[in-house]
Design an enzyme around this catalytic site. Structure first.
Site, PDB file in Angstrom:
ATOM      1  N   ASP A   1       0.849  -1.183   0.000  1.00 41.50           N
ATOM      2  CA  ASP A   1       0.000   0.000   0.000  1.00 41.50           C
ATOM      3  C   ASP A   1       0.886   1.234   0.000  1.00 41.50           C
ATOM      4  O   ASP A   1       2.038   1.175   0.429  1.00 41.50           O
ATOM      5  CB  ASP A   1      -0.893  -0.013   1.246  1.00 41.50           C
ATOM      6  CG  ASP A   1      -2.065   0.951   1.117  1.00 41.50           C
ATOM      7  OD1 ASP A   1      -2.122   1.692   0.120  1.00 41.50           O
ATOM      8  OD2 ASP A   1      -2.918   0.958   2.024  1.00 41.50           O
TER       9      ASP A   1
ATOM     10  N   THR B   1       0.144   4.108   1.674  1.00 40.82           N
ATOM     11  CA  THR B   1       0.144   4.649   3.029  1.00 40.82           C
ATOM     12  C   THR B   1       0.765   3.655   3.995  1.00 40.82           C
ATOM     13  O   THR B   1       0.378   2.488   4.044  1.00 40.82           O
ATOM     14  CB  THR B   1      -1.300   4.967   3.474  1.00 40.82           C
ATOM     15  OG1 THR B   1      -1.889   5.822   2.506  1.00 40.82           O
ATOM     16  CG2 THR B   1      -1.310   5.629   4.827  1.00 40.82           C
TER      17      THR B   1
ATOM     18  N   ASP C   1      -1.390  -2.499   6.828  1.00 36.90           N
ATOM     19  CA  ASP C   1      -1.555  -2.122   8.226  1.00 36.90           C
ATOM     20  C   ASP C   1      -3.012  -1.972   8.628  1.00 36.90           C
ATOM     21  O   ASP C   1      -3.314  -1.947   9.814  1.00 36.90           O
ATOM     22  CB  ASP C   1      -0.809  -0.810   8.522  1.00 36.90           C
ATOM     23  CG  ASP C   1      -1.266   0.334   7.628  1.00 36.90           C
ATOM     24  OD1 ASP C   1      -2.129   0.108   6.764  1.00 36.90           O
ATOM     25  OD2 ASP C   1      -0.766   1.460   7.813  1.00 36.90           O
TER      26      ASP C   1
END
Length: 822
Positions: free
Chosen positions: A313, A315, A555
């Protein structure tokens, strides 16, 4: 709301629904009754299991039986391999115990936690300390730790895919039953835990989706296959060895038969292979803990080294995961003060997501009275709230809000806003749209009169180590796929700043569900935006179907399903509990730059275990060939057990320990077992034939005449020593030859050479020479080699070493496997 087909949740007595939760005394009472949220699951084996696993093995049983037989003969020197057996087991026990302590402590420090209300206060306790009837508070990202009934809900939505297989979030209100094994994707709530531990529903079903699927390990599978082969070889070779030695040395008594037969069989047992493989895995895991990487499954260290595609990802990996509010760009003459107040009011939410948290840090709360909340969720990509005597405000992805139908704004206005969004996103900013409505929100449906009010821009900080990490992956031929829920143009802009060859970014909403089409798109594109949790999972499946070994990093809760299905799941330490629960590796400090360390450890394990396995298998092949050749030509087995103990120690055991733990940066190549068999078996066969040739040649001019052998070269029943030093010479010559060939096998497997390896080989050669020249050692090992015998034995060994070198050079796969080593 209940899960179909599940038993009802036990109702709570009225006394247990009080808002202050349990008292400390009530908690202690439930703990004493065993009503605690523990399953007895361990991060590692118990001490008893460690001892049994290292002692009660099939090869320990074989060697233990042979050791007992040799001791019965009274030749204690030939039972030296029994001491090695004990030392190997002891080392394995101690190493695993030390690793267990380290990993258990680390797992405890990083264990999941739960918010509970006790004595009127919200406390954070380990999830395993939750007791029956605890009042539990849930927030976005939490994993539901027990079964119960909701007492309060503020837009609570759960991902129940672990139980139902449906990935769509499910809204829950007061009075609904909720189950352990689900996770909060939006909103908040409180419930009483009615079923905990083994009584919780998720722990009673057979196919518990939260349990780890065992990580595939090519090394472990190959070693197990190898051990199976060797076991059958031993079963077949043992009667041959006994029969042939009875024919050749049976007239010297049963003791000589036992000792010679034991020598052959001992050479067939890879006594240290499993030990060194296990130690290599364990020490790698412990080494990674020093770099803030928690290995939840040991084979994952090897698995990441086999990965050729990493899905990540934006982020939390490419960026630091923290965004900052930049500005609000007004649309259609909106009032700046009202827009700022609306943003502050939306951000004044106890369950604010990352975007609202960043807004809250920059914009103060106006104190508006909130009457309704629709929390953000990754599937909808928007959140909203209603305020008393004020408009309804919605904040979300521009393309989602602008696509609302009907749309009160003229098409040309919508097109202009889209162009403005594209321009901002192209610069790497995150852009969200603030819109207003006069309708009151009653559910998660966009109002019909939604009017764009402002474009809100936020910036992300690119991780300083991201560029270097991605460059490492590129150099290692590991492909990167950026899969993000953000705008694809924004994601592409960030990817370019860290040096990725982006190409044309893909809006995942345009992709079909067809797996074959996904495979084609994934093969030609790098950056994907607006990817839903279900699509992340589908991406993993498509890449795996294309033959790739896939690692997935994440996450958020929306990454959990993809992490679970990937070959290796890597969770960030600051990620959601549900995400960490299914990952094989957890980056405790959230630094993506640790992945090269993990890959390096995995490659070190793979490369070094392959070296070690080659040494052991070559010895096994040598012993088998020597046993069969001795049986065919009717000669005694060339060695006593003490000879093979010496050879194994200096050419295999001690070097293998250092080689297994040394550096190795060789890239992963498939075909672990095949390469071992292609090199070790013919090399071992060469060694076996060289040994027999050397033994026969030495027997022509050294030792004692065959007609005197039975009378002079027997074991003295009282002194337990060989009666005549001349009897030692043929075996000494065979030992010299075997040492020469196996030292060259060691040299080949240690390539490319480094000073520490040269020092290791030199030290081992020095030990071998000492055994011949030091009188005490020579007598202990029954070694005597006159200078002419030494030269002829070395000559035979040199021929064998040359053949080993030829085998190595004529095996491209083996040679290529060595090419990129340390």
């Amino acid at each position: 709301m209940t899960t179909p087909g599940t038993p009802p949740v036990t109702a709570h007595p009225p006394a247990l629904t009080r808002p202050e939760g349990l008292t400390s005394a009530e908690v202690a009472e439930r703990v004493s009754r065993g009503e605690v949220n523990r399953l007895g699951e361990r991060t590692s084996r118990s001490i008893g299991e460690i001892v049994r696993a290292n002692v009660l093995t099939r090869f320990n049983a074989i060697l233990g039986g042979l050791f007992a037989l040799v001791l019965v003969t009274g030749s204690f020197a030939d039972g030296l391999f029994g001491i090695v057996l004990v030392v190997n087991s002891a080392i394995g026990i101690v190493q695993e115990y030390l690793a267990k302590r380290k990993l258990d402590r680390l797992a405890l420090l990083n264990a999941p936690t739960t918010r509970v209300v006790r004595d009127g206060e919200v406390r954070v306790v380990p999830t395993t300390d939750v007791v029956r009837d605890d009042l539990i508070e849930l927030r976005t990202g939490d994993e539901v730790p027990a079964d119960g009934t909701l007492l309060a809900s503020a837009g609570l939505e759960l991902n129940e895919a672990n139980l139902t297989g449906e990935s769509d979030p499910v809204a829950h209100d007061v009075g609904d039953d909720i189950r352990s094994g689900t996770s909060v994707v939006a909103g908040s709530g409180r419930f009483h835990a009615s079923q905990v531990g083994a009584d919780a529903y998720v722990n009673r079903i057979a196919s518990d989706a939260r349990k780890f699927t065992r990580t595939h390990s090519e090394i472990q599978e190959s070693i197990n296959t190898l051990l199976t082969y060797i076991t059958w070889v031993i079963v077949a070779a043992l009667p041959i060895a006994i029969w042939s030695q009875w024919r050749t040395v049976g007239d010297q008594g049963w003791r000589e038969v036992v000792i010679r037969s034991a020598a052959g069989v001992v050479g067939l047992v890879p006594e240290g292979l499993v030990l060194l493989t296990s130690v290599a895995f364990l020490l790698s895991a412990v080494q990674l803990t020093r770099r803030n990487v928690l290995v939840q499954q040991l084979p994952a260290v090897e698995g990441l080294a086999r990965v050729d595609v990493v899905c990540l990802d934006k982020t939390g990996t490419l960026t630091a995961g923290e965004i900052a509010y930049e500005d609000a760009h007004l649309l259609d003459g909106q009032d700046v003060d009202e827009i700022r107040c609306a943003l502050g009011a939306l951000a004044d939410d106890p369950n604010a997501n990352g975007t609202l948290t960043a807004v809250a840090a920059a914009v103060g709360s106006p104190g508006w009275q909130r009457t309704q909340t629709i929390p953000f969720n990754s599937a909808r990509k928007w959140s909203g709230a209603c305020f008393a005597e004020r408009s309804t405000w919605v904040l979300g992805a521009p393309e989602v809000l602008l696509a609302a139908d009907p749309q009160p704004s003229p098409p040309e206005v919508i097109d202009a806003i889209r162009a403005q969004v594209a321009e901002m996103a192209a610069s790497g900013r995150r852009v969200v749209l603030l819109a207003r409505s006069d309708e009151h929100l009653t559910d998660a449906t966009l109002p019909a009169d939604l009017t764009p009010a402002a474009l809100v821009t936020l910036t992300e900080q690119v991780r300083p180590d991201a560029k270097e990490t991605l460059a490492y992956f590129a150099a290692q031929d590991v492909a990167i796929k950026v899969v993000s829920g953000d705008n694809p143009v924004t994601v592409a802009a960030v990817a370019r700043t860290v040096g990725l060859e982006v190409g044309e970014p893909v809006d995942a909403r345009t992709l079909p569900d067809d797996p074959d089409v996904l495979r084609q798109v994934l093969a030609t594109h790098t950056v994907f935006g607006r990817v839903t949790p279900e699509q992340k999972r589908a991406f993993v499946h498509a890449l795996q179907a294309d033959g790739h070994v896939v690692a997935m990093t994440g996450d958020g809760v929306n990454d959990a399903l993809a992490l679970k299905d990937a070959d290796i799941g890597v969770a960030m330490g600051n990620g959601a509990q549900a995400t960490k629960a299914v990952a094989e590796l957890v980056l405790l400090d959230g630094r993506f730059s640790h992945l090269p360390d993990v890959i390096a450890e995995g490659r070190r394990v793979i490369g070094n275990v392959e070296r070690v396995a080659n040494l052991f298998v070559a010895k096994n092949a040598m012993s088998l060939v020597a046993i069969l050749a001795a049986a065919v030509i009717t000669v005694p087995f060339p060695f006593l057990p003490r000879h093979l103990t010496l050879v194994s120690a200096v050419t295999i055991g001690i070097p293998a320990f250092f080689l297994a733990l040394g550096p190795n940066r060789r890239r992963y190549l498939p075909g672990f077992l095949g390469r071992i068999l292609r090199f070790a078996v013919p090399s071992g066969a060469v060694a076996g034939l060289a040994v027999i040739a050397s033994y026969l040649w030495a027997g022509r001019g050294y030792g004692v005449p065959s007609e005197e052998f039975a009378g002079r070269c027997t074991v003295d029943a009282s002194a337990r020593t060989v009666a005549d030093v001349a009897c030692w010479q043929p075996g000494s010559g065979a030992t010299i030859t075997l040492l020469t060939v196996f030292f060259w096998i060691l040299v080949v497997l240690a390539r490319p050479f480094r000073p520490w390896k040269a020092a290791l080989v030199a030290a081992m050669v020095g030990l071998a020479v000492t055994a011949f020249v030091w009188p005490v050692a020579a007598r202990f090992f029954n070694l005597d080699a006159p200078l002419p015998l030494l030269w002829q034995s070395l000559a035979v060994g040199a021929v064998g070493a040359g053949l080993v070198e030829a085998i190595y050079r004529l095996s491209p796969s083996v040679r290529n496997a060595h090419h990129l080593r340390d």
